[in-house]
Design an enzyme around this catalytic site. Structure first.
Site: not given
Ligand code: 4NP
Length: 146
Positions: A7, A10, A12-14, A117
């Site tokens: 994602c 790295n 939240c989702r992955s 997201d």
């Molecule tokens: P993820 O969510 O891609 O599912 O891990 C996010 C977590 C943090 C950020 C963006 C997306 N960020 O910009 O810090």
């Protein structure tokens, strides 16, 4: 089978996708190795977002020991399949591909849909978990048939 979940952050989702896929594969008696990475590097070295850790724990899955890392080109060599959450992840990962063989390893986890997201909405973690779980079940079915 070696599977990488990707994602943006790295956190939240992955990490959820890694935990769910590892859990389901183990339950099915499959000796699969599952890892996850982010296309961005802002959270490298951190654990998963607490909302993801809590959501996974509610489903009996411990993702608390995962450590965030960034996707790198040699992941194309180390994994058989690379599953991404959304179309930005798809573009970003494919932009690092060196050849067609690399590109063919990269697919959306949900096939033709995206995992949104949840970072800015606490209420999205449970629905995101359920989307990811459904996608992982479909992938196991697909990769183990025949
Ligand atoms: P993820 O969510 O891609 O599912 O891990 C996010 C977590 C943090 C950020 C963006 C997306 N960020 O910009 O810090």
């Amino acid at each position: 089978m070696k599977i990488l979940m990707v994602c943006l952050g790295n956190i939240c989702r992955s990490p959820l996708a890694e935990g769910v896929m590892q859990h389901l594969a183990s339950e099915a008696g499959l000796d699969w190795q599952v890892d996850s990475a982010g296309t961005g590097g802002w959270h490298v070295g951190e654990g998963p977002d607490r909302r993801s850790t809590r959501t996974a724990r509610n489903h009996g899955i411990d993702i608390s020991k995962q450590v965030c890392r960034q996707f790198r080109t040699n992941d194309f060599d180390r994994f058989d399949h690379i599953f991404v959450m959304d179309k930005n992840n798809l573009t970003d990962v494919i932009s690092l591909a060196r050849n067609d063989q690399d590109i063919q390893k990269v697919k959306l986890l949900l096939g033709d849909k995206v995992v949104p997201d949840p970072y800015y909405d606490d209420n999205q973690f449970e629905p995101v978990f359920e989307l990811i779980e459904g996608g992982c079940k479909d992938i196991i079915r697909e990769l183990t048939k025949g």
